[in-house]
Design a protein around this motif. Structure first.
Motif, PDB file in Angstrom:
ATOM      1  N   GLY A  40     -28.526 117.332  38.236  1.00 36.96           N
ATOM      2  CA  GLY A  40     -28.471 115.938  37.791  1.00 36.96           C
ATOM      3  C   GLY A  40     -28.606 115.786  36.281  1.00 36.96           C
ATOM      4  N   LEU A  41     -28.246 116.818  35.542  1.00 34.03           N
ATOM      5  CA  LEU A  41     -28.373 116.809  34.076  1.00 34.03           C
ATOM      6  C   LEU A  41     -27.041 116.454  33.435  1.00 34.03           C
ATOM      7  N   TRP A  42     -26.668 115.209  33.575  1.00 35.58           N
ATOM      8  CA  TRP A  42     -25.421 114.713  33.007  1.00 35.58           C
ATOM      9  C   TRP A  42     -25.567 113.228  32.706  1.00 35.58           C
ATOM     10  N   ILE A  43     -24.651 112.727  31.886  1.00 36.08           N
ATOM     11  CA  ILE A  43     -24.652 111.316  31.486  1.00 36.08           C
ATOM     12  C   ILE A  43     -23.219 110.784  31.514  1.00 36.08           C
ATOM     13  N   TRP A  44     -23.109 109.464  31.503  1.00 32.23           N
ATOM     14  CA  TRP A  44     -21.806 108.815  31.397  1.00 32.23           C
ATOM     15  C   TRP A  44     -21.472 108.577  29.930  1.00 32.23           C
ATOM     16  N   LEU A  45     -20.228 108.851  29.546  1.00 37.04           N
ATOM     17  CA  LEU A  45     -19.686 108.506  28.231  1.00 37.04           C
ATOM     18  C   LEU A  45     -18.295 107.932  28.438  1.00 37.04           C
ATOM     19  N   THR A  46     -17.832 107.115  27.492  1.00 29.41           N
ATOM     20  CA  THR A  46     -16.443 106.688  27.553  1.00 29.41           C
ATOM     21  C   THR A  46     -15.569 107.888  27.184  1.00 29.41           C
ATOM     22  N   PHE A  47     -14.300 107.793  27.491  1.00 28.52           N
ATOM     23  CA  PHE A  47     -13.371 108.878  27.181  1.00 28.52           C
ATOM     24  C   PHE A  47     -13.403 109.207  25.682  1.00 28.52           C
ATOM     25  N   ASN A  48     -13.352 108.166  24.829  1.00 26.64           N
ATOM     26  CA  ASN A  48     -13.357 108.397  23.377  1.00 26.64           C
ATOM     27  C   ASN A  48     -14.674 108.980  22.887  1.00 26.64           C
ATOM     28  N   GLU A  49     -15.785 108.545  23.447  1.00 26.63           N
ATOM     29  CA  GLU A  49     -17.090 109.119  23.076  1.00 26.63           C
ATOM     30  C   GLU A  49     -17.160 110.591  23.484  1.00 26.63           C
ATOM     31  N   HIS A  50     -16.600 110.885  24.651  1.00 25.49           N
ATOM     32  CA  HIS A  50     -16.582 112.258  25.132  1.00 25.49           C
ATOM     33  C   HIS A  50     -15.777 113.144  24.176  1.00 25.49           C
ATOM     34  N   ARG A  51     -14.644 112.645  23.729  1.00 25.52           N
ATOM     35  CA  ARG A  51     -13.835 113.401  22.746  1.00 25.52           C
ATOM     36  C   ARG A  51     -14.601 113.573  21.444  1.00 25.52           C
ATOM     37  N   TRP A  52     -15.304 112.521  20.998  1.00 22.91           N
ATOM     38  CA  TRP A  52     -16.087 112.589  19.757  1.00 22.91           C
ATOM     39  C   TRP A  52     -17.124 113.704  19.844  1.00 22.91           C
ATOM     40  N   VAL A  53     -17.802 113.802  20.995  1.00 24.65           N
ATOM     41  CA  VAL A  53     -18.835 114.834  21.168  1.00 24.65           C
ATOM     42  C   VAL A  53     -18.230 116.231  21.010  1.00 24.65           C
ATOM     43  N   HIS A  54     -17.058 116.436  21.582  1.00 23.52           N
ATOM     44  CA  HIS A  54     -16.456 117.767  21.565  1.00 23.52           C
ATOM     45  C   HIS A  54     -15.651 118.057  20.297  1.00 23.52           C
ATOM     46  N   ASP A  55     -15.225 117.024  19.582  1.00 23.03           N
ATOM     47  CA  ASP A  55     -14.309 117.235  18.455  1.00 23.03           C
ATOM     48  C   ASP A  55     -14.926 117.090  17.071  1.00 23.03           C
ATOM     49  N   THR A  56     -16.206 116.747  16.963  1.00 23.30           N
ATOM     50  CA  THR A  56     -16.805 116.561  15.645  1.00 23.30           C
ATOM     51  C   THR A  56     -18.101 117.359  15.519  1.00 23.30           C
ATOM     52  N   ASP A  57     -18.432 117.721  14.296  1.00 20.61           N
ATOM     53  CA  ASP A  57     -19.672 118.466  14.048  1.00 20.61           C
ATOM     54  C   ASP A  57     -20.898 117.646  14.439  1.00 20.61           C
ATOM     55  N   VAL A  58     -20.923 116.379  14.045  1.00 19.07           N
ATOM     56  CA  VAL A  58     -22.083 115.553  14.377  1.00 19.07           C
ATOM     57  C   VAL A  58     -22.155 115.305  15.882  1.00 19.07           C
ATOM     58  N   GLY A  59     -21.004 115.263  16.549  1.00 19.61           N
ATOM     59  CA  GLY A  59     -20.984 115.136  18.003  1.00 19.61           C
ATOM     60  C   GLY A  59     -21.605 116.351  18.676  1.00 19.61           C
ATOM     61  N   GLU A  60     -21.321 117.532  18.136  1.00 23.29           N
ATOM     62  CA  GLU A  60     -21.926 118.752  18.669  1.00 23.29           C
ATOM     63  C   GLU A  60     -23.444 118.738  18.488  1.00 23.29           C
ATOM     64  N   LEU A  61     -23.897 118.244  17.350  1.00 19.44           N
ATOM     65  CA  LEU A  61     -25.341 118.131  17.121  1.00 19.44           C
ATOM     66  C   LEU A  61     -25.969 117.145  18.094  1.00 19.44           C
ATOM     67  N   GLN A  62     -25.270 116.034  18.331  1.00 20.42           N
ATOM     68  CA  GLN A  62     -25.767 115.052  19.301  1.00 20.42           C
ATOM     69  C   GLN A  62     -25.905 115.695  20.669  1.00 20.42           C
ATOM     70  N   ASP A  63     -24.926 116.496  21.036  1.00 20.82           N
ATOM     71  CA  ASP A  63     -24.940 117.181  22.319  1.00 20.82           C
ATOM     72  C   ASP A  63     -26.153 118.107  22.432  1.00 20.82           C
ATOM     73  N   LYS A  64     -26.481 118.811  21.365  1.00 17.68           N
ATOM     74  CA  LYS A  64     -27.648 119.699  21.380  1.00 17.68           C
ATOM     75  C   LYS A  64     -28.940 118.901  21.507  1.00 17.68           C
ATOM     76  N   GLU A  65     -28.981 117.755  20.853  1.00 21.52           N
ATOM     77  CA  GLU A  65     -30.168 116.899  20.976  1.00 21.52           C
ATOM     78  C   GLU A  65     -30.301 116.380  22.407  1.00 21.52           C
ATOM     79  N   TRP A  66     -29.181 116.002  23.011  1.00 24.19           N
ATOM     80  CA  TRP A  66     -29.210 115.564  24.409  1.00 24.19           C
ATOM     81  C   TRP A  66     -29.647 116.696  25.322  1.00 24.19           C
ATOM     82  N   SER A  67     -29.229 117.926  25.032  1.00 24.77           N
ATOM     83  CA  SER A  67     -29.631 119.074  25.849  1.00 24.77           C
ATOM     84  C   SER A  67     -31.147 119.229  25.845  1.00 24.77           C
ATOM     85  N   ALA A  68     -31.773 119.095  24.678  1.00 22.23           N
ATOM     86  CA  ALA A  68     -33.232 119.180  24.577  1.00 22.23           C
ATOM     87  C   ALA A  68     -33.890 118.028  25.344  1.00 22.23           C
TER      88      ALA A  68
END
Length: 120
Positions: A40-68
C-alpha cells in the motif's frame, strides 16, 4: 495486486488535490514496485505530475522524499521494525535528507515540499 494506499484514503492527487486524469505512483519503484503495491505504498498523481516526477531533477528529489515519508508511515501502519523493512526492500530511505540537497548551478535546491527554492 495493488493494496489500498496507506498514505491516501481519497482518490485525489497527493500533490495538487486534483481529481481527474489520475495515475497511481510508487515512489519506491524499480525492482520494489510490486512490493510497494502489495504494502500500500503508493499515491495518486495526475498524468502530468507523474511525468514531472520522472522527467525532472527536482521531481526525482521529491520522489526520494516521498520514499522516506512512506517508510515512516509503513512503520506506524504495520508496527513492524526497521529490520522487517530491510527484509522487504533491502534499503532504507529515512536516513537520507534530500531537502538540503546541494545542487549544481541552475537546478532547484529543494523539493516541492519546501516550495522550490532556487540554488544560489
Amino acid at each position: 495486486m495493488r493494496k489500498p494506499s496507506i498514505i491516501q484514503s481519497e482518490k485525489k492527487s497527493f500533490l495538487s488535490g486534483a481529481t481527474s486524469n489520475l495515475t497511481p505512483h510508487e515512489p519506491i519503484g524499480g525492482k520494489n514496485k510490486r512490493i510497494s503495491e502489495k504494502e500500500g505504498l503508493w499515491i495518486w498523481l495526475t498524468f502530468n505530475e507523474h511525468r514531472w516526477v520522472h522527467d525532472t531533477d527536482v521531481g526525482e528529489l521529491q520522489d526520494k522524499e516521498w520514499s522516506a515519508m512512506m517508510e515512516r508511515e509503513w512503520y506506524k501502519h504495520t508496527g513492524k521494525s526497521k529490520e522487517d523493512w530491510y527484509r522487504l526492500f533491502y534499503k532504507h530511505y529515512i536516513i537520507h535528507d534530500y531537502r538540503g540537497y546541494n545542487c549544481p548551478k541552475g537546478r532547484l535546491q529543494t523539493t516541492l515540499y519546501d516550495r522550490q527554492k532556487s540554488c544560489n
